[in-house]
Design a protein around this motif. Sequence first.
Motif, PDB file in Angstrom:
ATOM      1  N   PHE A 207       0.874  -1.108   0.083  1.00 59.04           N
ATOM      2  CA  PHE A 207       0.039  -0.104  -0.094  1.00 59.04           C
ATOM      3  C   PHE A 207       1.129   1.502   0.311  1.00 59.04           C
ATOM      4  N   LEU A 208       2.014   1.008   0.110  1.00 59.36           N
ATOM      5  CA  LEU A 208       3.062   2.183   0.433  1.00 59.36           C
ATOM      6  C   LEU A 208       3.665   2.463  -0.987  1.00 59.36           C
ATOM      7  N   LYS A 209       4.442   3.601  -1.142  1.00 55.59           N
ATOM      8  CA  LYS A 209       5.075   3.928  -2.462  1.00 55.59           C
ATOM      9  C   LYS A 209       6.355   2.858  -2.598  1.00 55.59           C
ATOM     10  N   PRO A 210       6.685   2.844  -3.819  1.00 55.75           N
ATOM     11  CA  PRO A 210       7.864   1.921  -3.921  1.00 55.75           C
ATOM     12  C   PRO A 210       9.125   2.285  -3.518  1.00 55.75           C
ATOM     13  N   GLU A 211       9.410   3.541  -3.276  1.00 57.62           N
ATOM     14  CA  GLU A 211      10.402   3.958  -2.629  1.00 57.62           C
ATOM     15  C   GLU A 211      10.443   4.042  -1.252  1.00 57.62           C
ATOM     16  N   LYS A 213      10.914   2.783   2.467  1.00 54.01           N
ATOM     17  CA  LYS A 213      11.821   2.071   3.249  1.00 54.01           C
ATOM     18  C   LYS A 213      11.174   1.077   3.893  1.00 54.01           C
ATOM     19  N   TYR A 214       9.902   0.929   4.133  1.00 55.62           N
ATOM     20  CA  TYR A 214       9.137  -0.205   4.812  1.00 55.62           C
ATOM     21  C   TYR A 214       9.437  -1.367   4.472  1.00 55.62           C
ATOM     22  N   PRO A 215       9.968  -2.477   5.316  1.00 55.82           N
ATOM     23  CA  PRO A 215      10.391  -3.745   5.093  1.00 55.82           C
ATOM     24  C   PRO A 215       9.164  -4.383   4.088  1.00 55.82           C
ATOM     25  N   LYS A 216       9.195  -4.971   2.791  1.00 57.06           N
ATOM     26  CA  LYS A 216       8.244  -5.446   2.369  1.00 57.06           C
ATOM     27  C   LYS A 216       7.775  -6.710   2.626  1.00 57.06           C
ATOM     28  N   TRP A 217       8.509  -7.284   3.618  1.00 54.06           N
ATOM     29  CA  TRP A 217       8.266  -8.692   3.969  1.00 54.06           C
ATOM     30  C   TRP A 217       7.398  -8.760   5.358  1.00 54.06           C
TER      31      TRP A 217
END
Length: 298
Positions: A207-211, A213-217
């Motif tokens: 739900f966040l922008k690709p850039e 830094k939230y951990p995708k896992w």
Amino acid sequence: MTRKLYRLLGLLLLVLPVAARAQVQPDTSTLSKPRLIAVGAGFGAAYTATLVSLNKAWYTGDRTDFHFFDDSHEWRNMDKAGHFWGAFQQSRVGIDMLRWAGVPEQKAILYGGLTGILLQTPIEIFDGYQPEYGASVSDVLANTAGAAAVVAQQLAWHDIRIMPKFSFHTTRYAAVRPNVLGSELHEQILKDYNGQTYWLSADIGAFLKPESKYPKWLSIAVGYGAEEMVYNHEPGNEAAGFQAHRQYYLSPDLNLMHFRGRSKVLNTALYILSMIKVPAPALEYNRQGGLKLHPLYF
């Protein structure tokens, strides 16, 4: 309602092997007739055999005219959560199978999304002829909601961002009525609602922008459970000294699909395990004990 859980698990296992293969093989841009025939023939034959077996195994004895049975007030609706989870995963499998066969995306989503309903509806029809219970409207609604939740996400995002998951831990209540709640671990996983928890695990990173830094896992999951349910009706629980109550959870979770790679074995395992909540710390709230922190919750 125990036999419904067995049937639900059986039908889910029926479609998992094909879906796992579909998940680890590249999609085609055009329809693959051999794959589509393989999916249709394999699924049709296995499904027919399963229904025939269920009819003989579960539905022997006297039968009545078709009727409905209201079980919406039983087991604090834990069985409805199970129907939602099962139909969701079955429809998810159906969509992935059709994608693997090269069916156009929109059709794969709409037709595959019906899988959960198609698998579950005949069972409700069978139940409708049983004297001790009957077809359940609330089960049908839960099945429909589960299938619809897959279709809605796939149409919106072409992906699953909010995944229903399941977890289980053993409880002391199974020993009180082992014939109903299970005497062995494999039975308790299916029968003991007290130890079951159903989750909605949100892929926050999606739900966040690709850039970002939230951990995708890292996902965040909210859970629902219930406890002190030895009988399906409240008067029976109270007479035995139990106070059935609902439980609500908040917990971090792993987005296992994020770890997919080139290994077919790994991807298959991740696809199946993505239906299960990874044990993690959890915050629980219930009306009896208030807030409670579990260092590690299953």
